[in-house]
Design an enzyme around this catalytic site. Structure first.
Site, PDB file in Angstrom:
ATOM      1  N   HIS A  90       0.800  -1.230   0.000  1.00  0.00           N
ATOM      2  CA  HIS A  90       0.000   0.000   0.000  1.00  0.00           C
ATOM      3  C   HIS A  90       0.836   1.284   0.000  1.00  0.00           C
ATOM      4  CE1 HIS A  90      -3.510  -2.384   0.255  1.00  0.00           C
ATOM      5  NE2 HIS A  90      -3.730  -2.392   1.556  1.00  0.00           N
ATOM      6  N   HIS A 148      -9.918   2.376  -0.014  1.00  0.00           N
ATOM      7  CA  HIS A 148      -9.838   1.375   1.049  1.00  0.00           C
ATOM      8  C   HIS A 148     -10.900   1.531   2.140  1.00  0.00           C
ATOM      9  CE1 HIS A 148      -7.751  -1.669   3.460  1.00  0.00           C
ATOM     10  NE2 HIS A 148      -6.964  -1.878   2.418  1.00  0.00           N
ATOM     11  N   GLU A 194     -11.561  -3.586  -3.170  1.00  0.00           N
ATOM     12  CA  GLU A 194     -10.599  -2.630  -3.697  1.00  0.00           C
ATOM     13  C   GLU A 194     -10.365  -2.894  -5.184  1.00  0.00           C
ATOM     14  OE1 GLU A 194      -7.111  -3.036  -0.949  1.00  0.00           O
ATOM     15  OE2 GLU A 194      -8.543  -4.259   0.112  1.00  0.00           O
TER      16      GLU A 194
HETATM   17  C1  BGC Z   1      -4.812  -6.097   2.205  1.00  0.00           C
HETATM   18  C2  BGC Z   1      -4.599  -6.823   3.515  1.00  0.00           C
HETATM   19  C3  BGC Z   1      -4.054  -5.828   4.517  1.00  0.00           C
HETATM   20  C4  BGC Z   1      -5.007  -4.691   4.651  1.00  0.00           C
HETATM   21  C5  BGC Z   1      -4.415  -3.623   5.552  1.00  0.00           C
HETATM   22  C6  BGC Z   1      -5.785  -5.002   2.430  1.00  0.00           C
HETATM   23  O1  BGC Z   1      -5.956  -4.284   1.265  1.00  0.00           O
HETATM   24  O2  BGC Z   1      -5.270  -6.959   1.203  1.00  0.00           O
HETATM   25  O3  BGC Z   1      -3.722  -7.907   3.361  1.00  0.00           O
HETATM   26  O4  BGC Z   1      -3.827  -6.428   5.763  1.00  0.00           O
HETATM   27  O5  BGC Z   1      -5.273  -4.099   3.410  1.00  0.00           O
HETATM   28  O6  BGC Z   1      -5.368  -3.076   6.366  1.00  0.00           O
END
Ligand code: BGC
Length: 349
Positions: A104, A177, A314
């Site tokens: 991310h 998210h 997402e």
């Molecule tokens: C991911 C997870 C991750 C989370 C973080 C998601 O988009 O797929 O693996 O733990 O984001 O909050």
């Protein structure tokens, strides 16, 4: 559009909260820190408004938070194996912030920066946010300008339009998210929500949740959401993928060709009657069932968000694409424009 002060960053800069309201009375609140949606109130089948997204009451929650509540994630949504990739023969090393991988956007991703916000110029209630990510940030090449516009349409759709440019070849794969629970209460899990994902395959992962590079059919597996299925129906099955993800945390390979906005998923909660339809032009959809939530995050109105009390859908390119030439490309070059449109449309039945 209403604008209020949400808090102050340690360096003194003010963070604002913007309220978008549509003609049917639905509201979306967004802060310029992380371009995060902090609340989204939509009607149930009796017309009663309920907040369907997780968030924090104060800025400090967003500064300290590790779960990306409501944020725009970038430059790269999801994981890049060992944070390493090559582009045009050059090696790049990104920040490692998830085991041995990059997740991310790194330590200070787009969710941890202040964006420039102003009213959008459309007919609908809308907010336009811009962030300029400098060359070398978190290890990424090129200065990237990303513009994200949130619109709350009169049909109760939250539409997110992205536009990105760069001054050097780079990779770009932002996503949104929000954690949803359509009941409007986060005391319950999302295990009774019915989910449909219009996909015949997933990109299976190994330990550390990096894709193997294969595409695996969902047929006869707990990943088969081609017709609506309760999320809890198979989440605890003995299945290697579910073990790696501690539940659902995978990328579905969406049908119907990327580049065209099409309906890709539907989420329904029978108690409230709320239905959320996801439309996007992206090739993939990461469905994350909130497996890592553990009640420690202090949410809005004192809520302790427990395991699987919210879920993310997402829209994005596939994880680890820079190391998987067979996946749809995420390379962005000077002169090109990155575009994404993703819509979360709310209705009831
Ligand atoms: C991911 C997870 C991750 C989370 C973080 C998601 O988009 O797929 O693996 O733990 O984001 O909050």
């Amino acid at each position: 559009m209403k604008k209020t002060i949400f808090g102050k960053l340690p360096d003194g800069r003010e963070v604002h909260q913007y309220t978008l309201k549509n003609r049917s009375g639905a509201t979306a609140q967004i802060i310029d820190y992380g371009a995060a949606v902090t609340s989204l109130k939509v009607p149930d089948r009796n017309g009663k408004m309920g907040d369907v997204v997780m968030g924090y009451d104060s800025l400090q929650g967003y500064i300290d938070g590790t779960s990306y509540f409501g944020a725009i994630v970038g430059r790269y949504g999801n994981r890049i194996g060992k944070g390493h990739f090559q582009l045009d023969g050059k090696d790049y090393q990104l920040t490692i912030n998830d085991g041995e991988n990059h997740l991310h956007g790194g330590k200070t991703g787009f969710n941890k920066v202040l964006w420039d916000a102003k009213a959008g110029n459309s007919e609908e209630a809308s907010l336009r946010l811009q962030y300029i990510s400098r060359d070398g940030e978190e290890g990424y090449p090129g200065t990237v300008t990303l513009i994200v516009t949130y619109a709350l349409t009169d049909k109760n759709e939250l539409r997110i339009d992205y536009e990105g440019t760069t001054d050097k070849p780079t990779i770009l794969n932002p996503t949104h998210h929000s954690y949803f629970n359509l009941s409007g209460s986060f005391d319950d899990t999302i295990l009774n929500h019915l989910l449909m994902i219009d996909a015949d395959g997933i990109t299976p992962v190994g330990k550390g949740l990096i894709p193997t590079g294969q595409i695996e059919s969902v047929a006869k597996t707990p990943m088969d959401f081609r017709t609506p299925m309760a999320i809890g129906a198979h989440i605890n099955d003995e299945n290697e993928q579910l073990v790696f993800g501690k539940g659902y945390d995978h990328n579905w390979v969406l049908k119907g060709g990327a580049g065209k906005v099409r309906k890709v998923a539907e989420l329904y909660e029978a108690g409230s009657g709320r239905m959320m339809t996801v439309l996007t032009d992206q090739p993939g959809l990461q469905f994350y069932s909130g497996n890592f939530l553990d009640g420690s995050a202090k949410g809005k109105n004192g809520a302790a968000y427990g395991r699987r009390s919210g879920l993310c859908l997402e829209a994005q390119a596939f994880p680890d694409t820079p190391n998987k030439p067979q996946f749809p490309s995420v390379t962005l070059r000077p002169g090109q424009k990155y575009r994404q449109t993703t819509i979360y449309a709310f209705s009831t039945r």
